[in-house]
Scaffold this active site. Structure first.
Site, short mmCIF file in Angstrom:
data_model
loop_
_atom_site.label_atom_id
_atom_site.label_comp_id
_atom_site.label_asym_id
_atom_site.label_seq_id
_atom_site.Cartn_x
_atom_site.Cartn_y
_atom_site.Cartn_z
N PHE A 136 3.75 57.38 -43.95
CA PHE A 136 3.16 56.15 -43.40
C PHE A 136 2.30 56.53 -42.20
N GLY A 137 1.01 56.28 -42.30
CA GLY A 137 0.12 56.71 -41.22
C GLY A 137 -0.39 55.56 -40.39
N LEU A 138 0.22 55.38 -39.22
CA LEU A 138 -0.24 54.35 -38.29
C LEU A 138 -0.68 55.00 -36.96
N GLU A 140 -2.03 57.40 -34.06
CA GLU A 140 -3.18 58.31 -33.96
C GLU A 140 -3.09 59.10 -32.65
N PRO A 141 -3.88 60.15 -32.53
CA PRO A 141 -3.83 60.93 -31.28
C PRO A 141 -4.05 60.05 -30.05
N TRP A 169 1.88 62.70 -35.78
CA TRP A 169 3.31 62.42 -35.70
C TRP A 169 3.80 61.70 -36.95
N CYS A 246 6.02 46.02 -41.78
CA CYS A 246 6.78 47.16 -42.34
C CYS A 246 7.73 47.70 -41.28
N GLU A 371 8.86 54.25 -33.92
CA GLU A 371 9.08 52.85 -34.35
C GLU A 371 9.08 51.90 -33.16
N PHE A 391 2.71 43.97 -22.19
CA PHE A 391 2.20 45.29 -22.60
C PHE A 391 0.68 45.35 -22.55
P1 TGC Z 1 -0.20 41.42 -31.18
O1 TGC Z 1 -1.52 40.83 -30.81
O2 TGC Z 1 1.01 41.01 -30.42
O3 TGC Z 1 0.06 41.17 -32.73
C1 TGC Z 1 -0.92 41.42 -33.72
C2 TGC Z 1 -0.51 40.66 -34.97
O4 TGC Z 1 0.72 41.21 -35.48
C3 TGC Z 1 1.74 40.19 -35.49
N1 TGC Z 1 2.99 40.85 -35.13
C4 TGC Z 1 3.93 41.16 -36.02
N2 TGC Z 1 4.02 40.91 -37.33
C5 TGC Z 1 5.12 41.36 -37.97
N3 TGC Z 1 6.09 42.04 -37.35
C6 TGC Z 1 6.03 42.32 -36.02
N4 TGC Z 1 7.01 43.02 -35.42
C7 TGC Z 1 4.91 41.86 -35.30
N5 TGC Z 1 4.51 41.95 -34.00
C8 TGC Z 1 3.33 41.33 -33.91
C9 TGC Z 1 1.29 39.17 -34.48
O5 TGC Z 1 1.84 37.91 -34.75
C10 TGC Z 1 -0.23 39.18 -34.69
O6 TGC Z 1 -0.52 38.47 -35.88
P2 TGC Z 1 -1.90 37.66 -36.01
O7 TGC Z 1 -1.81 37.04 -37.35
O8 TGC Z 1 -1.89 36.68 -34.87
O9 TGC Z 1 -2.99 38.69 -35.89
O10 TGC Z 1 -0.37 42.98 -31.17
P3 TGC Z 1 -0.60 43.98 -29.96
O11 TGC Z 1 -1.75 44.84 -30.31
O12 TGC Z 1 -0.64 43.23 -28.67
O13 TGC Z 1 0.70 44.92 -30.02
C11 TGC Z 1 1.97 44.44 -29.86
C12 TGC Z 1 2.99 45.59 -29.84
C13 TGC Z 1 2.81 46.47 -28.63
C14 TGC Z 1 4.35 44.95 -29.78
C15 TGC Z 1 2.85 46.43 -31.13
O14 TGC Z 1 1.63 47.02 -31.24
C16 TGC Z 1 3.92 47.46 -31.30
O15 TGC Z 1 4.97 47.18 -31.84
N6 TGC Z 1 3.68 48.76 -30.88
C17 TGC Z 1 4.58 49.85 -31.17
C18 TGC Z 1 3.95 50.76 -32.20
C19 TGC Z 1 4.96 51.31 -33.14
O16 TGC Z 1 6.09 50.87 -33.27
N7 TGC Z 1 4.54 52.30 -33.91
C20 TGC Z 1 5.38 52.85 -34.92
C21 TGC Z 1 4.61 53.79 -35.83
S1 TGC Z 1 5.47 54.16 -37.33
C22 TGC Z 1 6.75 55.13 -36.87
O17 TGC Z 1 7.02 55.38 -35.75
C23 TGC Z 1 7.53 55.64 -37.99
S2 TGC Z 1 8.83 56.67 -37.56
C24 TGC Z 1 9.53 56.71 -39.07
C25 TGC Z 1 10.74 57.52 -39.21
O18 TGC Z 1 10.62 58.76 -39.23
O19 TGC Z 1 11.83 56.90 -39.36
P1 FAD Z 2 2.54 56.41 -25.85
O1 FAD Z 2 2.17 55.15 -26.52
O2 FAD Z 2 1.44 57.25 -25.30
O3 FAD Z 2 3.59 56.09 -24.72
C1 FAD Z 2 3.91 57.04 -23.69
C2 FAD Z 2 4.84 56.33 -22.71
O4 FAD Z 2 4.18 55.22 -22.14
C3 FAD Z 2 6.11 55.79 -23.37
O5 FAD Z 2 7.20 55.95 -22.52
C4 FAD Z 2 5.80 54.32 -23.56
O6 FAD Z 2 6.97 53.51 -23.55
C5 FAD Z 2 4.94 54.03 -22.34
N1 FAD Z 2 4.04 52.91 -22.56
C6 FAD Z 2 3.05 52.77 -23.47
N2 FAD Z 2 2.46 51.59 -23.38
C7 FAD Z 2 3.07 50.93 -22.37
C8 FAD Z 2 2.92 49.63 -21.79
N3 FAD Z 2 2.03 48.77 -22.26
N4 FAD Z 2 3.74 49.29 -20.78
C9 FAD Z 2 4.67 50.16 -20.32
N5 FAD Z 2 4.87 51.39 -20.81
C10 FAD Z 2 4.08 51.76 -21.84
N6 FAD Z 2 4.12 57.28 -36.38
C11 FAD Z 2 3.67 56.89 -37.60
O7 FAD Z 2 2.70 56.15 -37.72
N7 FAD Z 2 4.31 57.31 -38.74
C12 FAD Z 2 5.38 58.13 -38.71
O8 FAD Z 2 5.94 58.47 -39.76
C13 FAD Z 2 5.85 58.58 -37.44
N8 FAD Z 2 6.88 59.45 -37.36
C14 FAD Z 2 7.23 59.99 -36.14
C15 FAD Z 2 8.16 61.04 -36.09
C16 FAD Z 2 8.49 61.60 -34.88
C17 FAD Z 2 9.45 62.77 -34.85
C18 FAD Z 2 7.93 61.11 -33.67
C19 FAD Z 2 8.33 61.68 -32.35
C20 FAD Z 2 7.01 60.08 -33.73
C21 FAD Z 2 6.62 59.54 -34.96
N9 FAD Z 2 5.62 58.55 -35.03
C22 FAD Z 2 5.18 58.12 -36.27
C23 FAD Z 2 4.89 58.15 -33.85
C24 FAD Z 2 5.63 57.15 -32.98
O9 FAD Z 2 5.65 55.88 -33.54
C25 FAD Z 2 4.93 57.14 -31.61
O10 FAD Z 2 5.24 58.37 -30.99
C26 FAD Z 2 5.36 55.98 -30.75
O11 FAD Z 2 4.89 54.77 -31.28
C27 FAD Z 2 4.87 56.12 -29.28
O12 FAD Z 2 3.54 56.49 -29.22
P2 FAD Z 2 3.10 57.74 -28.30
O13 FAD Z 2 3.98 58.88 -28.64
O14 FAD Z 2 1.63 57.90 -28.48
O15 FAD Z 2 3.44 57.30 -26.84
#
Ligand code: TGC
Ligand code: FAD
Length: 392
Positions: A136-138, A140-141, A169, A246, A371, A391
């Site tokens: 799952f690619g979300l 970015e650098p 990542w 997701c 996540e 945020f």
């Molecule tokens: P924001 O403007 O608040 O929302 C944009 C649109 O998204 C909707 N929405 C959601 N929908 C479903 N589920 C949620 N949890 C949702 N949160 C928000 C929202 O209603 C809106 O919809 P619409 O129709 O109005 O456009 O978005 P924002 O850009 O301000 O960001 C909010 C924030 C910071 C909470 C969000 O970007 C966030 O959750 N950031 C964290 C990123 C993250 O979790 N990345 C994970 C990458 S994947 C991964 O890490 C996999 S690890 C896998 C493994 O190995 O197990």
């Molecule tokens: P940053 O966003 O740069 O955050 C750095 C620090 O700043 C953190 O402490 C954070 O809490 C803080 N911070 C950021 N924004 C704010 C704010 N607004 N206010 C206060 N503090 C803030 N991603 C995918 O898409 N797919 C995957 O399969 C996936 N797998 C992963 C597997 C591993 C082992 C790891 C480590 C990561 C993976 N990720 C994946 C990426 C992961 O989702 C990100 O690392 C995570 O979302 C945080 O992004 P970042 O590392 O760029 O940290």
């Protein structure tokens, strides 16, 4: 690792709250982890190698698409069973649970929810058996916590889309057969698309030298003018809400998974404390060690109750994203603290691969970040209760 003697703590008799089917599913996952994960996981982690031997077993216990309907090859289970499977797998190792989370919630779920019928037929049954593995690619650098800023993009070329950009990542990237990737179109709207290994211009270099999740392969996704057939676009949802939807499903699984890691650390520390003699008594007899162990079981029990309730809300389709964030944040933090305390109970032995605790601790350092970081989930709760998005 020493023999797996795990006994699951159930201090508040939560077993009474689960159905017979849920317990059956959990118990078969528990047995499988003992038989197939525990004997090999320490070596896999030490060598930083994803143990491919477990893929078919993960499929057999229903870990690939637990709640995806059977007509598409999924296990057709409820959300509580999904959670319990994740708990048991992460009891073994967070990296193994990562593979299951990505396959189920970040690859199968978007194809099932947002995909065309042809995409569902083409990919879901093979993903359910593990014949195909996905990523799952979300992230970015330049865009981690803020995926809405992504730069990866697609251009409409008439008969196909041209994909450019990079993700990093990415769990499972080095070996994944397909990737569900998120990119902006020319209007800046986020679209989901399925990228297949072998497409020209698509590469997946591995990220080396991790101290965490060493049994899970992590890598980059590089797109250099990749031609994406139009039928590979997920047609039924776009915008940032699509990938975040997701994440809700995966974060819910992680909330359960973290309990598994915590239970394993607690159980190991309790057994060790009863056996380890210092000053002529088991260290379990000393108040300082009892404080650690008593606080661990208290926190595990609170997390179990919170997460069971979340499971009932999920089953009724009533769980909110913010409720899921609270559970993910609380439970991972709880597990990380327990791992650190449990490591101390074991003294020097706690730093060795003879026991699972240090591996759990290191793994959880990733789980607390991916996540959605610990901070971001707090801000999601803050936003939910105040109406102010701190945020931004
Ligand atoms: P924001 O403007 O608040 O929302 C944009 C649109 O998204 C909707 N929405 C959601 N929908 C479903 N589920 C949620 N949890 C949702 N949160 C928000 C929202 O209603 C809106 O919809 P619409 O129709 O109005 O456009 O978005 P924002 O850009 O301000 O960001 C909010 C924030 C910071 C909470 C969000 O970007 C966030 O959750 N950031 C964290 C990123 C993250 O979790 N990345 C994970 C990458 S994947 C991964 O890490 C996999 S690890 C896998 C493994 O190995 O197990
Ligand atoms: P940053 O966003 O740069 O955050 C750095 C620090 O700043 C953190 O402490 C954070 O809490 C803080 N911070 C950021 N924004 C704010 C704010 N607004 N206010 C206060 N503090 C803030 N991603 C995918 O898409 N797919 C995957 O399969 C996936 N797998 C992963 C597997 C591993 C082992 C790891 C480590 C990561 C993976 N990720 C994946 C990426 C992961 O989702 C990100 O690392 C995570 O979302 C945080 O992004 P970042 O590392 O760029 O940290």
């Amino acid at each position: 690792m020493s023999q797996d003697l795990f006994q699951a703590p159930d201090y508040y008799q939560l077993d009474e709250l689960f159905t017979e089917e849920q317990k059956l599913v959990r118990n078969s996952a528990r047995e499988w982890v003992k038989k197939a994960v525990s004997p090999i996981i320490e070596e896999a982690a030490q060598q930083a190698k994803f143990p491919t031997s477990i893929v078919s077993g993960l499929a057999e216990i229903g870990a690939f698409g637990p709640y995806i309907p059977e007509e598409y090859g999924g296990a057709g289970l409820d959300q509580m069973s999904y959670g319990l499977i994740m708990q048991e797998i992460e009891r073994g190792d967070s990296g193994v649970r990562s593979t299951a989370s990505v396959q189920s919630s970040l690859v199968m779920y978007p194809i099932y929810k947002y995909g065309s019928e042809a995409q569902k037929q083409k990919y879901l049954p093979k993903l359910a058996t593990g014949e195909l593995l996905g990523c799952f690619g979300l992230t970015e650098p330049n865009h981690g916590s803020n995926p809405g800023g992504m730069e990866t993009n697609i251009k409409d070329m008439g008969t196909y889309f041209l994909l450019n950009g990079a993700k990093m990542w990415i769990s499972n990237a080095p070996f994944a057969d397909i990737g569900v990737v998120w990119a902006k179109n020319e209007e800046g709207r986020i679209k989901g698309l399925i990228v297949e290994r072998g497409m020209e211009g698509f590469s997946t270099p591995e990220t080396h030298n991790k101290w965490s999740l060493r049994a899970s392969a992590t890598g980059e996704l590089i797109f250099d003018n990749v031609k994406i057939p139009k039928e590979n676009i997920l047609p039924n949802k776009d915008g940032l809400g699509a990938p975040l939807g997701c994440l809700d499903s995966a974060r819910y699984g992680i909330a359960w998974g973290a309990i598994g890691a915590a239970m394993d650390c607690y159980d190991t520390a309790l057994r060790y404390a009863k056996e380890r003699i210092q000053f002529d008594k088991p260290i379990a007899a000393y108040q300082l060690q009892q404080k650690k162990l008593a606080e661990m079981i208290t926190e595990i029990t609170k997390a179990q109750l919170l997460t069971w309730r979340l499971g009932t809300l999920k089953n009724d389709d009533k769980a909110t994203s913010a409720q899921i964030s609270m559970a993910k944040r609380n439970n991972v933090d709880m597990a990380l603290k327990i791992a650190r305390e449990a490591r101390q109970v074991l003294g020097a032995m706690g730093i060795t691969g003879e026991y699972s605790i240090m591996r759990h601790m290191m793994n959880l350092e990733s789980v607390v970040t991916y996540e959605g970081t610990h901070d971001i989930h707090l801000l999601i709760t803050g936003f939910d209760i105040t109406g102010y998005a701190a945020f931004k």
